[in-house]
Structure formats: C-alpha cells, structure tokens
Design a protein around this motif. Sequence first.
Motif, PDB file in Angstrom:
ATOM      1  N   ALA A  58     -56.947  21.182  46.418  1.00  9.55           N
ATOM      2  CA  ALA A  58     -57.878  20.404  45.596  1.00  9.55           C
ATOM      3  C   ALA A  58     -57.530  20.519  44.117  1.00  9.55           C
ATOM      4  CB  ALA A  58     -59.307  20.885  45.841  1.00  9.55           C
ATOM      5  N   ALA A  59     -57.137  21.714  43.699  1.00 10.31           N
ATOM      6  CA  ALA A  59     -56.791  21.920  42.294  1.00 10.31           C
ATOM      7  C   ALA A  59     -55.534  21.143  41.908  1.00 10.31           C
ATOM      8  CB  ALA A  59     -56.597  23.408  42.007  1.00 10.31           C
ATOM      9  N   MET A  60     -54.648  20.930  42.874  1.00  4.38           N
ATOM     10  CA  MET A  60     -53.416  20.190  42.601  1.00  4.38           C
ATOM     11  C   MET A  60     -53.603  18.681  42.760  1.00  4.38           C
ATOM     12  SD  MET A  60     -51.176  22.256  41.602  1.00  4.38           S
ATOM     13  CE  MET A  60     -49.718  21.217  41.724  1.00  4.38           C
ATOM     14  N   THR A  61     -54.787  18.252  43.124  1.00  2.00           N
ATOM     15  CA  THR A  61     -55.077  16.821  43.278  1.00  2.00           C
ATOM     16  C   THR A  61     -55.801  16.338  42.038  1.00  2.00           C
ATOM     17  OG1 THR A  61     -55.314  17.130  45.663  1.00  2.00           O
ATOM     18  CG2 THR A  61     -56.215  15.102  44.722  1.00  2.00           C
ATOM     19  N   VAL A  62     -55.295  15.301  41.423  1.00  2.00           N
ATOM     20  CA  VAL A  62     -55.926  14.772  40.220  1.00  2.00           C
ATOM     21  C   VAL A  62     -57.148  13.961  40.633  1.00  2.00           C
ATOM     22  CG1 VAL A  62     -55.665  13.324  38.182  1.00  2.00           C
ATOM     23  CG2 VAL A  62     -53.752  14.709  38.993  1.00  2.00           C
ATOM     24  N   LEU A  63     -58.297  14.505  40.365  1.00  2.00           N
ATOM     25  CA  LEU A  63     -59.549  13.839  40.698  1.00  2.00           C
ATOM     26  C   LEU A  63     -60.259  13.454  39.420  1.00  2.00           C
ATOM     27  CD1 LEU A  63     -60.699  16.252  43.534  1.00  2.00           C
ATOM     28  CD2 LEU A  63     -60.110  13.852  43.846  1.00  2.00           C
ATOM     29  N   ASN A  64     -60.633  12.196  39.327  1.00  2.58           N
ATOM     30  CA  ASN A  64     -61.278  11.694  38.117  1.00  2.58           C
ATOM     31  C   ASN A  64     -62.116  10.478  38.490  1.00  2.58           C
ATOM     32  OD1 ASN A  64     -62.025  11.068  35.553  1.00  2.58           O
ATOM     33  ND2 ASN A  64     -59.963  10.796  34.740  1.00  2.58           N
ATOM     34  N   GLY A  65     -63.313  10.386  37.936  1.00  2.00           N
ATOM     35  CA  GLY A  65     -64.167   9.247  38.257  1.00  2.00           C
ATOM     36  C   GLY A  65     -64.592   9.220  39.712  1.00  2.00           C
ATOM     37  N   HIS A  66     -64.684  10.377  40.346  1.00  2.00           N
ATOM     38  CA  HIS A  66     -64.987  10.467  41.769  1.00  2.00           C
ATOM     39  C   HIS A  66     -66.442  10.890  41.963  1.00  2.00           C
ATOM     40  CE1 HIS A  66     -63.808  14.329  40.207  1.00  2.00           C
ATOM     41  NE2 HIS A  66     -64.191  14.967  41.297  1.00  2.00           N
ATOM     42  N   VAL A  67     -66.829  11.062  43.213  1.00  2.00           N
ATOM     43  CA  VAL A  67     -68.172  11.523  43.570  1.00  2.00           C
ATOM     44  C   VAL A  67     -68.040  12.845  44.310  1.00  2.00           C
ATOM     45  CG1 VAL A  67     -70.254  11.055  44.931  1.00  2.00           C
ATOM     46  CG2 VAL A  67     -69.110   9.188  43.725  1.00  2.00           C
ATOM     47  N   VAL A  68     -68.699  13.876  43.801  1.00  4.65           N
ATOM     48  CA  VAL A  68     -68.703  15.193  44.445  1.00  4.65           C
ATOM     49  C   VAL A  68     -70.033  15.354  45.186  1.00  4.65           C
ATOM     50  CG1 VAL A  68     -68.639  17.687  44.090  1.00  4.65           C
ATOM     51  CG2 VAL A  68     -67.191  16.189  42.699  1.00  4.65           C
ATOM     52  N   VAL A  69     -69.958  15.634  46.479  1.00  2.00           N
ATOM     53  CA  VAL A  69     -71.153  15.843  47.295  1.00  2.00           C
ATOM     54  C   VAL A  69     -71.253  17.323  47.632  1.00  2.00           C
ATOM     55  CG1 VAL A  69     -72.380  15.246  49.412  1.00  2.00           C
ATOM     56  CG2 VAL A  69     -70.968  13.524  48.260  1.00  2.00           C
ATOM     57  N   CYS A  70     -72.207  18.009  47.038  1.00  2.00           N
ATOM     58  CA  CYS A  70     -72.455  19.420  47.337  1.00  2.00           C
ATOM     59  C   CYS A  70     -73.445  19.485  48.494  1.00  2.00           C
ATOM     60  CB  CYS A  70     -73.021  20.140  46.108  1.00  2.00           C
ATOM     61  SG  CYS A  70     -71.889  20.179  44.704  1.00  2.00           S
ATOM     62  N   LEU A  71     -72.981  19.953  49.637  1.00  2.00           N
ATOM     63  CA  LEU A  71     -73.779  19.886  50.856  1.00  2.00           C
ATOM     64  C   LEU A  71     -74.073  21.280  51.390  1.00  2.00           C
ATOM     65  CD1 LEU A  71     -75.041  18.181  53.110  1.00  2.00           C
ATOM     66  CD2 LEU A  71     -72.803  18.145  54.224  1.00  2.00           C
ATOM     67  N   VAL A 102     -65.632  13.427  47.538  1.00  2.15           N
ATOM     68  CA  VAL A 102     -65.201  14.775  47.919  1.00  2.15           C
ATOM     69  C   VAL A 102     -66.440  15.546  48.360  1.00  2.15           C
ATOM     70  CG1 VAL A 102     -64.024  16.869  47.205  1.00  2.15           C
ATOM     71  CG2 VAL A 102     -63.340  14.682  46.211  1.00  2.15           C
ATOM     72  N   ILE A 103     -66.453  15.975  49.611  1.00  2.00           N
ATOM     73  CA  ILE A 103     -67.593  16.702  50.160  1.00  2.00           C
ATOM     74  C   ILE A 103     -67.271  18.195  50.127  1.00  2.00           C
ATOM     75  CG2 ILE A 103     -69.114  16.968  52.148  1.00  2.00           C
ATOM     76  CD1 ILE A 103     -68.200  14.183  53.062  1.00  2.00           C
ATOM     77  N   VAL A 104     -68.106  18.949  49.462  1.00  2.00           N
ATOM     78  CA  VAL A 104     -67.940  20.403  49.373  1.00  2.00           C
ATOM     79  C   VAL A 104     -69.012  21.046  50.247  1.00  2.00           C
ATOM     80  CG1 VAL A 104     -67.875  22.402  47.856  1.00  2.00           C
ATOM     81  CG2 VAL A 104     -67.073  20.187  47.016  1.00  2.00           C
ATOM     82  N   GLY A 105     -68.588  21.722  51.304  1.00  2.61           N
ATOM     83  CA  GLY A 105     -69.564  22.333  52.199  1.00  2.61           C
ATOM     84  C   GLY A 105     -68.888  22.937  53.413  1.00  2.61           C
ATOM     85  N   ALA A 106     -69.706  23.300  54.392  1.00  2.00           N
ATOM     86  CA  ALA A 106     -69.207  23.943  55.605  1.00  2.00           C
ATOM     87  C   ALA A 106     -68.567  22.908  56.519  1.00  2.00           C
ATOM     88  CB  ALA A 106     -70.348  24.658  56.323  1.00  2.00           C
ATOM     89  N   VAL A 107     -67.299  23.114  56.856  1.00  2.00           N
ATOM     90  CA  VAL A 107     -66.563  22.159  57.682  1.00  2.00           C
ATOM     91  C   VAL A 107     -67.173  22.054  59.078  1.00  2.00           C
ATOM     92  CG1 VAL A 107     -64.355  21.771  58.853  1.00  2.00           C
ATOM     93  CG2 VAL A 107     -64.410  22.286  56.414  1.00  2.00           C
ATOM     94  N   ASP A 108     -67.715  23.138  59.596  1.00  2.00           N
ATOM     95  CA  ASP A 108     -68.298  23.106  60.940  1.00  2.00           C
ATOM     96  C   ASP A 108     -69.403  22.050  61.043  1.00  2.00           C
ATOM     97  OD1 ASP A 108     -66.605  25.078  61.737  1.00  2.00           O
ATOM     98  OD2 ASP A 108     -68.035  26.718  61.441  1.00  2.00           O
ATOM     99  N   TYR A 109     -70.190  21.947  59.998  1.00  2.00           N
ATOM    100  CA  TYR A 109     -71.247  20.928  60.001  1.00  2.00           C
ATOM    101  C   TYR A 109     -70.659  19.538  59.801  1.00  2.00           C
ATOM    102  CZ  TYR A 109     -75.186  18.094  58.472  1.00  2.00           C
ATOM    103  OH  TYR A 109     -76.104  17.088  58.342  1.00  2.00           O
ATOM    104  N   ILE A 110     -69.730  19.410  58.850  1.00  2.00           N
ATOM    105  CA  ILE A 110     -69.164  18.086  58.536  1.00  2.00           C
ATOM    106  C   ILE A 110     -68.422  17.525  59.745  1.00  2.00           C
ATOM    107  CG2 ILE A 110     -67.604  16.856  56.976  1.00  2.00           C
ATOM    108  CD1 ILE A 110     -68.254  19.016  54.870  1.00  2.00           C
ATOM    109  N   LYS A 111     -67.856  18.397  60.588  1.00  6.55           N
ATOM    110  CA  LYS A 111     -67.179  17.907  61.792  1.00  6.55           C
ATOM    111  C   LYS A 111     -68.138  17.154  62.696  1.00  6.55           C
ATOM    112  CE  LYS A 111     -63.387  21.264  62.138  1.00  6.55           C
ATOM    113  NZ  LYS A 111     -62.847  22.444  62.867  1.00  6.55           N
TER     114      LYS A 111
END
Length: 854
Positions: A481-494, A526-535
């Motif tokens: 994620a740090a090596m990916t240029v993210l700009n003007g995006h939506v961050v979803v803290c879940l 970009v969804i930030v959270g537990a992968v088990d739930y997102i699956k």
Amino acid sequence: LMVTMSTVGYGDIACVTALGRGFQVLFLLVGLALFAGSIPEIIDIVKTFPKYNGTYLSDRGRRHIVVCGHITYESVSHFLKDFLHEDREDVDVEVVFLHRTPPGLELEGLIKRHFTTVTFFQGSIMNTVDLQRVKVHEADACLVLANKYCPDPDAEDAANIMRVISMKNYCEESRIIIQLMQYHNKAYLLNIPSWDWKQGDDVICLAELKLGFIAQSCLAPGFSTMMANLFAMRSGEPSDDMQAWQNDYIQGTGCEMYTETLSPTFTGMTFSQASELCFVKLKLLLLAVEVRPDDGGDTKISINPRGSKIPANTVGFFIAQSAEEVKRAWYYCKACHEDVKNENQIKKCKCKNFIGGMMVHSVLKSQQIGQHITTDGKPVQPNGVAATKSGLQPPPTAVAKTGSPVKKSVSMKEESAPEIVPENPRAPIRQDPMRNGHPVIVQPASDFDFEKTEMKYDSTGMFHWTPARSIDDCILDRNQAAMTVLNGHVVVCLFAHSDSPLIGLRNLVMPLRASNFHFHELKHVVIVGAVDYIKREWKTLQNLPKISVLNGSPLSRADLRAVNVNLCDMCVILSAKVPSNDDPTLADKEAILASLNIKAMTFGDIITNIESMGDSKDALNNMGDTTVKRPGPIYGTNVPMITELVNDSNVQFLDQDDDDDPDTELYLTQPFACGTAFAVSVLDSLMSTTYFNQNALTLIRSLITGGATPELELILAEGAGLRGGYSTPETLGNRDRCRVGQISLTEGPLAKYGEGAKYIDLFVAALRQYGMLCIGLYRILFRDTSTSTDASSKRYVITNPPNDFNLLPSDQVFVLMQFDPGMEYRPGWGDGKTGDRIPRSSQGGGGQKKGDAS
C-alpha cells in the motif's frame, strides 16, 4: 321474586307473616355473603380483559393507516413527530398501532396526548382476527417499522417480511410500506405474488440508503446532510440568539421536498427554462419532472433532464419551505402574473375557470415565453442551453433517454419533442476500451462483432463492471500500500468481527461506480479492516472495478499512513459490530476513537516521501502529476471524513471544539450540519414521506444509489451479483443521466460569482451555460480575515439559499450535473489551468498497484 327476596324489594310485594319476614332476613344475609365472596373472582375476570382489545371503528370519510413491527416509545415518537408535522397539508389520517404487548407508561402517555389521531390495539399482525379488528382491508396503507438496533438484522427482516405475507394473504390490495435492514433481503419481497410496487407497495432498505447517502458524500461532501434534511419535516426558524452560520443552516433545514402539477404556462418549455422561471419568479427550486413514455408505459422520474419539452399536466418535484408555497407552480399564469413582483401574490387566477385549467393561449406561447424569460432572446441550442459568445457552451449532446415528449392530447404538432441534432453532425459513436481500461471514443465498425467487444458495464448499463476477481488479487499489505500512489481516493475504515452481520458494502461502492462517470473519474476505494469479514462481502464486490483491501486496523496509524489517508477525497468510518445490550451508548466507541485518532495525526513529515515516489512504476499513468501538485493536509483535522453513528447522542464526542448539548437533536449538532456525521435514525422520516408522496422515495433512491432500477434488483435477487453486458445504444444511453457534483467558486469560469455576487446570478449562469442545477452551498464554518480558501476545512451545509444570498470565493456549490459524453481524460484536467471546464472541489481517480483492481 328474586329481587324481593334478596333485597328490600320494590315495595309492591312484601312478606306479611312473621315467618316470611324472618326467612327474608336470613336469605338477604346469605345472599350478600355469597355475592361478596365472588367479588374477587369478578375483579380478576375484569382485569384479564385486555385494555386494548377492542375493535377499530372508522369514521366515515376518514382514512386510517395501520402501523406494526417494532413499536416502542422512541420509534413511535419519531414517527408521529414527522407524520403529524404542521407543514404537512391537511393530515386527516388516523394512525392505528397494532402490537403484541400493551404499551408502557411513556408510550401510553404519548398515545393519550394524540388521542384524536392515534389509537393503540393489542394483538398480532399474524392473526387474521386481529387484522379484522384494525380493519387492515380498509386501511389506506400498512407500515412495518424495523428495529434498527437489533443484534440480528436478518432475523428482524425475516420477521417483518412474514408480517407482510400475513397482511397480503389477508388482503391482496393492501398498500404496504416496510423498513428492511439488509439489502439482500429485498429479494424475498419479490416472491410475494401480490407484492406490486406499481400499486404503492414500497420498501425502505436502511442499509442501501444509509450507505448510499455516505457514498454521495464521497462525491460531494455534505450531501448526506442536505438530503436527510430535505425529506424530514422540520421547521427552520432562525433566531437572533444563534450564530450566523447556524441561522443559514437552520433556514435550509426548513426546506422539504414536495410535488405539484405544473401549470399550463410551463407546457412546451425545456426543463432548464422551467427551472429558471420557478426559481426567479416563483422562488421555488424545481429538481425533476415525472415523465410518461409515448408507449404508455410506467412513468419515470427525470432529474434535471435536457433536450426535451415539458408536456401538459406534468408533475414537478420541488424544494420549498411548505406545501402552500409549491402551489404557486400550479397557479402561475403568464397572462395574470407576469408583472407580479411579490411571489406571495401568485394565487389562483380567474382565467382558468373558463377553460378548466388548460389555457390554450399559454400553450401556444410557451416556447416564446420560455425563450424570452430565460435566454434574453439569445439563440437556444437544442439541449435547451442558451448559446453565449464566451465559448463556454457545453458540447453537443444526445437526447436524454428519459426525456419527456409532449402528450398527444395537446393539439400542438410543432411541439412534439424533436430529435436533437448536434451542431457538428457526425457518425454515431460507441465506446470501446482501447488501453489501460480507459474508454476511447471510436467510430463503429461496419462489421460489429460482439465477441470481440469487452464488457465494461453491467447488463443494465447503469454501473461500471469488470470480470470477477479473487479477493487475494486485491489484498495489499502495508508495504504494498505504501508503494502504491493513492490520491483522490476513498478510504473505508471498517470495524467488524469475522462473524459480524453483513452491512452490504456493495451499497457503498455501487454509487461510486455509476456509469454516468467516465472510467478515469472513478475514485479508487481502499477498504481497511479485517479480511475475514470482507471475504464474506466480496461476492457482491468482485465485479466492481478499482477496489483494494488492506488487511489491517483502522486504529493503526501505520495502516492509515500506508493508504495515504491525508490525500484521500473522503475517509468513511463504519462499524458492522453488534451493539452491546449492556450499554448502548458504547456502540460507537471504535468509530469515535478512529475519528479522533485521524484528527490527531500529522502528515508534514511524510509528504516529501510521497512526492518522491512519483517515478514509481506502480503509479497509474492516468494520475499525471497531480500527486506533486496537490499536497495533502498537514493536520488530520483537515482530512475529509464522515462517521456513521448508531447512537445519536454520541455525536457530541466527534468534535471537541463544539458546544453541543447531549439533548440537542442530531440535525442541530455541528458535526451533522457539517456533513461529518451520519446516523441511521435520520431515515425514520422516510416512512411518512413515502406514504404521503410515493414518488419521493423513487427520486431519493435515484439520486442516492446512482441509478438502481427494478430490473437491476431482479438481477441482484438471483444472488450471483452484477452481470456484465455488451454495450448497445440502449445501455450506453442509460449513461446519460444526472448525477450529484460539487463545484468550486475559487477558480474557473464561475469564479467571478464568488466575488460578492448573489446566489441567483450563479444559479442562472450555471443553468444556462452548463445545464447545472444548483441546489445548495458548502461554506467554510470559521473564516479568518485573510482571503485564503483553506483557512479552515470545516464547512457547513446551506440548502437552497435565498436568491439574494451573498456568495464567497471559498464557497463550494452542490449541483445536479448532466452527463458529458464528450469529456475525455486530460492529464491537466482539474488543476485550474483549463478554463473551459468547471473545476470540481475534489478530483476523482486514485492510484492503484499495477495489475490491481482495475
């Protein structure tokens, strides 16, 4: 004989002998003793008879509705407050509540306060006898309320759907409006044979609308607050005791959505001409019109359409302060009211009585009227926008699919909707992906081969689509994620456990993937959270492009820095965890902690590192050099953010610098006014709004979901997710629909209106030159004396300001903008250097890893 023997008698018959009189006395004493002994039993019998076990007796000519489901003091008080609001016109409807258990003391007191309009009965909606008692077969509608705070949303939905089945089984013609928690449970309603949305049946899906509101706030921050205030009945009364910004905001909260038939004067006008006439002359904001196709099919609601004329007896959707104001649209008569300066003097005129409301003269003159009023005699382009000499006219456009042709009943052959021909005719175009997944306009080949055409949209043409991807292909770790240029995006803290109830993330992402955005305009999610739930949610997300998942914690600053939260267009904080029954006020603890955590972060030490990654091979080439040009905020308090709350009172903890009282209503608090907080409780008003105006929910759903249709819901009901479809003229035509946007007055062609101009000047200019319908402002809350536009990132919503409202250079404007089919990607777009485009307040796009979720 028994009366005489057991009591003193009537006097006409009396014992004469001593023996008879002695027997009389003994019999009387024994009788009284036996009767006294049975009194407790009689009392018990009376007590066991339910207090609310009667039968509803309807007044002749008075309508009633039956309300069932989750009946508590809180749910009933919120419902009645909106349903019986003084701004509603002639609410002569009795509300009948049916519930299994008797009301508590609070609820009983509330019912007694509204005894003239509210009745309570104890019983079960699953019992035919109880349905008969409350006269469901005679009810104007049946409303089913859901428990928004239940631990098991699916079980709650199942119970409410069973209530619908019971009522439909008892009376098929009953109109039913139901609240559902989960979007996927809407499919079960379609299995009920007598369920028919054409007859007024409707479902208010809380997850769909809640996440849809939040999604639109990602595109236009603050929009969720504006829409929530529009469909709730509130009396916006400014006060001298309040601050200036509070008065501006509260005046806007008094605006609601109403419908009214347009007078014959509007017949033949384009929508933009009618909207300008309503705003300038009638002080009304016309948002949309109801359109009936030529083939006599179902009516459709067309929001800010272009290229079509308004037929006779068209129903318009307005934003106004009261139902009385909206009547001006029906009363307005060119002959009688053209010279009226005060809009309050526009009343029903006498000339309508002679021809039954259809003024032939107004119909014949409508085109000249519209052109004279709205274009000052300038030539009008086919799309209804006045041509100007400044070179700012929009590109030629095709006919809107939902255009409203003139009805055949009006004898005006010359006013039938003409085919719109561009100024520079060219061969029909279709869009094909050529490189990097970007649509490139090409001429159609004569031997059109569907097999060789990549599918870019779903089968309805309403949403962007991509072949299903595995979640493993979209998962990033912190280093990636740090090596990916993210700009003007939506961050979803879940926040979610692996077994938490599904919240339906599809409803958040789909509005951001509407097909009326070009591919390069889509914001990366970009969804930030537990992968088990997102699956568990992934099956509904796998066909939507530009999604990445970071397996981490929304409370981890390292994870937040890795996804460049300081460069995002919006940070959404959600929780799927079940509220604890022990202390409901702690339901929002993670969301509040995450919000305060981001606000406490500083980013000055990492901007240089982000800019140095400009040569990274992982950067999207469609990012251009915007990363360097647009440095992010240094402090986390300036990160655009919206937090979903379960408990309204917890809004006081989101902002430490405001003075919100815990007892203050949610809509009056600063975080809600600024669009940084949203609670599902604001959707309670939709039940009564839908009852009084069936089309209001359709309009709101069209704006919020990005274009969900009954056809699409049938497809999603199959459970296989979105289906891809080949681009056809019909599906590509579906892209031509209105969407929500936000433009800035800091720069660009409309910047001159930020220098002390009036709101009416901006409204007219945006509508004439660009077909944009302005609906409100997003103004900086605290301004310093400098002219800097970023003195504060905290803004508040002003819904439909008055005509003479003064504008500021730092203002941002909520608009309903039309689809621009000719807008191709340019690397410098949106940086203020291209004068022929309106700058948005935030730009789309967003970076991603090479080969990632595109």
